[in-house]
Write an enzyme that holds these catalytic residues in place. Structure first.
Site, PDB file in Angstrom:
ATOM      1  N   LYS A 211      27.778  11.573  -9.295  1.00 51.75           N
ATOM      2  CA  LYS A 211      28.923  11.769 -10.205  1.00 51.75           C
ATOM      3  C   LYS A 211      30.163  11.097  -9.609  1.00 51.75           C
ATOM      4  O   LYS A 211      30.307   9.890  -9.736  1.00 51.75           O
ATOM      5  CB  LYS A 211      29.053  13.252 -10.507  1.00 51.75           C
ATOM      6  CG  LYS A 211      27.895  13.648 -11.424  1.00 51.75           C
ATOM      7  CD  LYS A 211      27.537  15.080 -11.479  1.00 51.75           C
ATOM      8  CE  LYS A 211      26.290  15.237 -12.363  1.00 51.75           C
ATOM      9  NZ  LYS A 211      25.585  16.477 -12.146  1.00 51.75           N
TER      10      LYS A 211
ATOM     11  N   SER B 173      29.170  22.760 -15.377  1.00 53.43           N
ATOM     12  CA  SER B 173      29.003  21.390 -15.855  1.00 53.43           C
ATOM     13  C   SER B 173      29.261  21.210 -17.343  1.00 53.43           C
ATOM     14  O   SER B 173      29.621  20.122 -17.772  1.00 53.43           O
ATOM     15  CB  SER B 173      27.611  20.880 -15.494  1.00 53.43           C
ATOM     16  OG  SER B 173      26.627  21.784 -15.913  1.00 53.43           O
TER      17      SER B 173
ATOM     18  N   HIS C  37      30.201  18.875  -9.607  1.00 54.18           N
ATOM     19  CA  HIS C  37      31.351  18.423 -10.401  1.00 54.18           C
ATOM     20  C   HIS C  37      32.679  18.659  -9.705  1.00 54.18           C
ATOM     21  O   HIS C  37      33.729  18.533 -10.335  1.00 54.18           O
ATOM     22  CB  HIS C  37      31.344  19.102 -11.773  1.00 54.18           C
ATOM     23  CG  HIS C  37      30.162  18.712 -12.597  1.00 54.18           C
ATOM     24  ND1 HIS C  37      30.097  17.522 -13.282  1.00 54.18           N
ATOM     25  CD2 HIS C  37      28.978  19.331 -12.806  1.00 54.18           C
ATOM     26  CE1 HIS C  37      28.937  17.439 -13.896  1.00 54.18           C
ATOM     27  NE2 HIS C  37      28.232  18.523 -13.613  1.00 54.18           N
TER      28      HIS C  37
HETATM   29  C1  PLP Z   1      24.187  16.812 -12.326  1.00 49.49           C
HETATM   30  C2  PLP Z   1      23.973  18.119 -11.685  1.00 49.49           C
HETATM   31  C3  PLP Z   1      22.897  18.352 -10.830  1.00 49.49           C
HETATM   32  C4  PLP Z   1      21.792  17.336 -10.656  1.00 49.49           C
HETATM   33  O1  PLP Z   1      22.213  16.259  -9.917  1.00 49.49           O
HETATM   34  P1  PLP Z   1      21.417  14.855 -10.049  1.00 49.49           P
HETATM   35  O2  PLP Z   1      21.800  14.123  -8.828  1.00 49.49           O
HETATM   36  O3  PLP Z   1      21.905  14.232 -11.305  1.00 49.49           O
HETATM   37  O4  PLP Z   1      19.957  15.177 -10.087  1.00 49.49           O
HETATM   38  C5  PLP Z   1      22.839  19.555 -10.168  1.00 49.49           C
HETATM   39  N1  PLP Z   1      23.768  20.514 -10.369  1.00 49.49           N
HETATM   40  C6  PLP Z   1      24.797  20.342 -11.220  1.00 49.49           C
HETATM   41  C7  PLP Z   1      25.795  21.428 -11.394  1.00 49.49           C
HETATM   42  C8  PLP Z   1      24.924  19.147 -11.912  1.00 49.49           C
HETATM   43  O5  PLP Z   1      25.908  18.994 -12.783  1.00 49.49           O
END
Ligand code: PLP
Length: 393
Positions: free
Chosen positions: A239, A180, A208
């Site tokens: 995302k 990330s 991602h």
């Molecule tokens: C954003 C993210 C999460 C958490 O997801 P949310 O739905 O925002 O709680 C988990 N793992 C990774 C790799 C992330 O980038």
């Protein structure tokens, strides 16, 4: 009684490590931008990779469901919160992932914490990449299993640790597919081979990569033809999907186990049904709109090559996460402020989110950005880089 906090906060501020909340608002009709106060900035810090956040079809689905189902779900899914939109979504998810079953969680954080605790406990070991997301780290801590952290993408180190823990009861290997804060990808072929060799379970976090890779946005494992090697697939709807929530997909047995053991699912109220309906529409759009993936990848390649030509080390690959590592925290903050002056929103990422001494600006791209916006941005980034001494002129 609370004085110690003031002291600790002052120490954080001293190291340019204090965080604060900045308000932002969407710009009607301009999905690639964000309002900060009175100013409209090009948003290079959003995870809305496919530009779906404001999509009218998603919003309409949520509005319709809101009127029928009400504002909240009223209870945990194991009580009376398991409303009809959940079943529709989970069936569609399993079909999309070509898995036996799928399960929706409140968010990615809850999914990782819940799954890891359900799969590992005292006497077990979890092998986790050093740069995995914080929710994975917290899941391992809560599970009480041993945390075997391997150096980033270092398969020799992982093998060493697998040998060391050969006799542990259960073994779980976990990796982000796209990291990330770095935008690079995990060596999934090697991880699948090691999992086989050592009889471990393999879990991937596609936060991602979901929506971005694979013929219908299934994720990086599908793109590489490895989805059958993975025991636990996790991804988020916050995302690329532009909504909120997360899913886990895998075997019927896995999903049955999680329904019985995943504490964030059991002891927390179900997501509002309107949100779940919105996610279903987002899933349909993610699968159908190939052009969004193609545009995103083209934008990511262009931006990387522009920054590379400007003299930044941005690595290779085609993910929409492009970090510019500046090193110290204060420079990262000044870089970010200078970018805002130039009309660009791009936040400084500092420890403990990233390792000490690797503070950075994390640029993230979206399918809605145009080539012109990206080349103008790259020119500003270069000028600031020179001014702050991050780049030699
Ligand atoms: C954003 C993210 C999460 C958490 O997801 P949310 O739905 O925002 O709680 C988990 N793992 C990774 C790799 C992330 O980038």
């Amino acid at each position: 009684m609370m004085n110690w906090m003031e002291k600790e906060l002052a120490a954080l501020a001293e190291q340019a490590l204090e965080r604060s909340l900045t308000s932002s608002a969407p710009v009607p009709g301009r999905p690639g931008y964000v309002m900060r106060g009175e100013r409209m900035l090009l948003n290079l810090s959003s995870n809305d990779y496919l530009g779906l956040v404001g999509h009218p079809v998603i919003i309409e689905a949520m509005r319709e469901a809101l009127l029928i189902e009400g504002a909240g779900s009223g209870a945990s899914r194991l009580v009376t919160g398991n409303r009809l939109p959940y079943r529709h979504l989970e069936e569609a998810l399993a079909a999309w992932q070509k898995s036996e079953a799928a399960l929706v969680f409140a968010n990615g954080y809850a999914a990782n914490v819940g799954v890891i605790q359900a799969l590992a406990g005292r006497g077990d070991v979890v092998f986790s990449d050093q740069l995995n997301h914080a929710s994975i780290v917290d899941g391992i801590t809560l599970s009480r299993a041993e945390h075997a952290r391997y150096r980033h993408n270092d398969m020799e180190h992982l093998r060493l640790l697998l040998n060391k823990h050969r006799d542990k009861r259960r073994k779980l290997i976990i990796t982000d597919t796209i990291f990330s804060m770095d935008g690079d990808c995990a060596p999934l072929h090697e991880l699948a081979a090691l999992k086989q060799e050592y009889g471990a379970m393999l879990m991937v976090d596609e936060a991602h990569s979901g929506g971005i890779y694979g013929p219908r946005g299934e994720g990086l494992c599908h793109k590489l033809g490895l989805s059958d090697e993975v025991d636990v697939h996790m991804g988020t709807f916050s995302k690329s999907f532009g909504v909120y929530g997360a899913y886990v997909s895998g075997s019927h047995t896995l999903i049955r186990w999680l329904i019985n053991k995943a504490r964030p699912l059991i002891y927390s109220t179900a997501l509002p049904p309107s949100l779940v309906s919105g996610i279903s529409q987002a899933l349909a759009l993610v699968q159908a709109d190939q052009w969004r993936r193609e545009r995103l990848i083209a934008a990511s390649r262009l931006f990387r090559s522009l920054l590379g030509k400007a003299g930044f080390e941005v690595g290779s690959g085609d993910s929409p996460i492009v970090p510019v590592i500046v090193g110290d925290n204060d420079t990262a903050l000044r870089f970010s402020s200078a970018l805002a002056e130039e009309g660009i929103a791009a936040v400084a990422i500092r420890p403990p989110t990233v390792p000490e001494g690797t503070a950075r600006i994390r640029f993230s791209l979206s399918a809605v950005h145009t080539d012109e916006e990206l080349s103008d941005a790259a020119a500003s980034i270069r000028t600031i880089g020179v001014k702050l001494g991050v780049l030699k002129s």
